[in-house]
Scaffold this motif. Sequence first.
Motif, mmCIF file in Angstrom:
data_model
loop_
_atom_site.group_PDB
_atom_site.id
_atom_site.type_symbol
_atom_site.label_atom_id
_atom_site.label_comp_id
_atom_site.label_asym_id
_atom_site.label_seq_id
_atom_site.Cartn_x
_atom_site.Cartn_y
_atom_site.Cartn_z
ATOM 1 N N GLU A 392 0.810 -1.215 0.000
ATOM 2 C CA GLU A 392 0.000 0.000 0.000
ATOM 3 C C GLU A 392 0.845 1.267 0.000
ATOM 4 O O GLU A 392 0.382 2.324 -0.391
ATOM 5 C CB GLU A 392 -0.930 -0.001 1.237
ATOM 6 C CG GLU A 392 -1.851 -1.203 1.328
ATOM 7 C CD GLU A 392 -2.768 -1.319 0.129
ATOM 8 O OE1 GLU A 392 -3.224 -0.267 -0.356
ATOM 9 O OE2 GLU A 392 -3.018 -2.455 -0.326
ATOM 10 N N ASN A 393 2.074 1.145 0.476
ATOM 11 C CA ASN A 393 2.921 2.336 0.581
ATOM 12 C C ASN A 393 4.344 1.971 0.175
ATOM 13 O O ASN A 393 5.096 1.385 0.945
ATOM 14 C CB ASN A 393 2.903 2.881 2.014
ATOM 15 C CG ASN A 393 3.616 4.218 2.138
ATOM 16 O OD1 ASN A 393 4.418 4.603 1.285
ATOM 17 N ND2 ASN A 393 3.335 4.937 3.222
ATOM 18 N N LYS A 396 7.551 2.888 2.322
ATOM 19 C CA LYS A 396 7.918 2.213 3.567
ATOM 20 C C LYS A 396 8.991 1.158 3.311
ATOM 21 O O LYS A 396 9.361 0.874 2.182
ATOM 22 C CB LYS A 396 6.680 1.590 4.207
ATOM 23 C CG LYS A 396 5.707 2.636 4.755
ATOM 24 C CD LYS A 396 4.571 1.985 5.521
ATOM 25 C CE LYS A 396 3.633 3.034 6.106
ATOM 26 N NZ LYS A 396 2.515 2.417 6.854
#
Length: 726
Positions: A392-393, A396
């Motif tokens: 999702e990111n 990160k």
Amino acid sequence: MKIILQFMKRNFKILLLVLAIAIGLWSFMPKFNEGDPEKDKTLIELLTFVLEKGHYSPAVFDDKLSKGVYADYLKGLDPSKRFFLQSDLDEFSKFETVIDDQLLKKDLSFFDLTYARFEQRTQETKAYYTEILSEPFDFDKQESINTDYEKQPYAKSVNDLKDRWRKQIKLSVLSTLVEKQKVEGELAKKAKEQGKTPEAPKSFAELEKAARESTLKSLNETFSVIKDLNRNDWFSVFVNSITAQFDPHTNYFAPDDKERFDTSMSGTLEGIGARLQKKNDFVEITELISGGPAWRGKQLEAGDLVLKVAQGETEPVDVVGMRLDDVVRKIKGPKGTEVRLTVKKSDGTIKVISIIRDQVEIEETYAKSSVVLKNGIKYGLINLPKFYIDFENKDKRDAAKDLTLEVDRLKNEGVEGLIIDLRDNGGGSLKTVVDIAGLFIDQGPVVQVRSSNGNKEVLSDRDPKIQWDGPLVLMVNNFSASASEILAAAMQDYKRAVIIGSRQTFGKGTVQNIIDLNQFVRGSSMGDLGALKTTTQKFYRINGGSTQLEGVHSDVAVPDKFAYVKMGERDLEHPMAWDKIDPATFTPWHKQAELSKAIANSKNRVMKSTPFQLMDDNARWLEQREKENVISLNLNAFKKEQQALEDMSKKFKSLAEYNNQLTFNSLPYEVDAMDKDSVLKEKRSRWHEALKKDIYVEEAVRVLDDLSGHPIVETTAPNQSSKVKS
């Protein structure tokens, strides 16, 4: 053991089919209450469609599948055959060959019957074990128990079932009793050695009673967990007995399971940074995650019991007796929000603790490294627990970025060789493993992926940069699976590294997609439907061979504790078959002239090594122990059996005391961090202590010596006979 590949071009046709059924479902989707069986029927409809259209090699809904679901589901409900009676099975058996037909009709009568009966039997069982533990056991009686539950028939009557429980409970009490007697003897011996008068020993009756009380407490806690499970939990067991017929890695994720999977893949969560477990009606704090908000606050402690949970200044909710998952859901929450826990401390005091939630990194998930010193030469060791990524990111942490950073840090320390430890690494992101392989080779293919329609795609490293071009060793074991096998296979095919470890890795050569089932039910109030992880592709080595079932065979096979225990893909139910495709075009690595010589030298050392021979003896003993299922329930006979096991295990005790004479140091940035973080310091200290006892790391370092052209200087005899006694 999961490889997640997001839907892209190669999945487009499957996606269109899935969306087509979604459009159809939206037109007639009803409203449901939580726990309504109609929701379960809709879930079955969705799953059967997605499995038939999206699985790499879909199973046929026929009598064979029906029999498989029947057997796997009943095994999931009652694996030790201590709940159902043979009369129950006689009643269930009429469904054995019709479950496939029922699934297509959304008929859940088989599940409804078995679930209701299981609820009934578990309630009855609590009365059995409470009654059994109310009286002392006769340990002079000559009787035994067979723990090979799979081959046992179901109990023919309630009395037979009660006797089965009696024997199982008697074994538990007997084991605890013998341990308590041993502790009593050790305390008396210690007192005498210190010149003190030993306390009056507890009588046999007192110890036996204490052992029964301990067993009762344990059983109550177990049944408390079972009581917490609801219809949805058991329906997930049923659904997964269906998905298991397709292959071992196609699974249904209930909403909470999906959340846990996402957390395990990313290595992060948002909450307070504490691990919890159910303890009777209470939820207990078992561990604080280093660096998390609860750990930083210094008020919450392991052992605290959570009584109430409040969101900021709102009215607190009593959570005593609540399901563990529900309590966890109330404590977790978005970064920056406040949660107030009312806890009971170990001294009995009640305290309200305010914690501001934050992002918590699960440190054990991430790569970590150490400098290894041997005879003045520095080598680097990187432990990679899994191929993690946050889908999702992208900003990160992910394993590829972290590994790149660790390699740079080790290069700055002047290491002359590198070990990547993939032992127990069950896999992760396919993209991540391709990126990691690219750190050690020039541009080129890393893995081949084939879809059910026969289309093949070669996933390649397209970055010409080589992060590390020096000597390289990869350590693997039986539990290295999936993405770990891709990396090991690629490095082996390129002749880029020496693979050292178990005879072969786990043998998972399939690719899974996560499909969110909620995308099919627009505007419905039925609640979260969860997700399906289904096998959509198989991956192959660049030499064309599959790792499915076969795994990766180590260049240097070293004996290990579980060498003869069945635990690979080939030992699972319904595994997909091995096959091969055409090889990809690639150029082997030519900068490591000593590779063949290093492998030959290592094989020779392993063959002559006393500790490795002892490890092989240990593995064969464990294999034999696995076949011994009959245990005496007579006190004296049980003690003799246990003493024989202890005497045999002493032969292998020296393996746990092994010292490889290597020195392990943290990198400078971590040394600075440990000055402020005592928990991290303790974790690294324990890791380094474990590495010093690791015979496999020692051999990996010796291989680096050979690859680097350094003469191997031994401080003791090559077979380490002065350290290990056989």
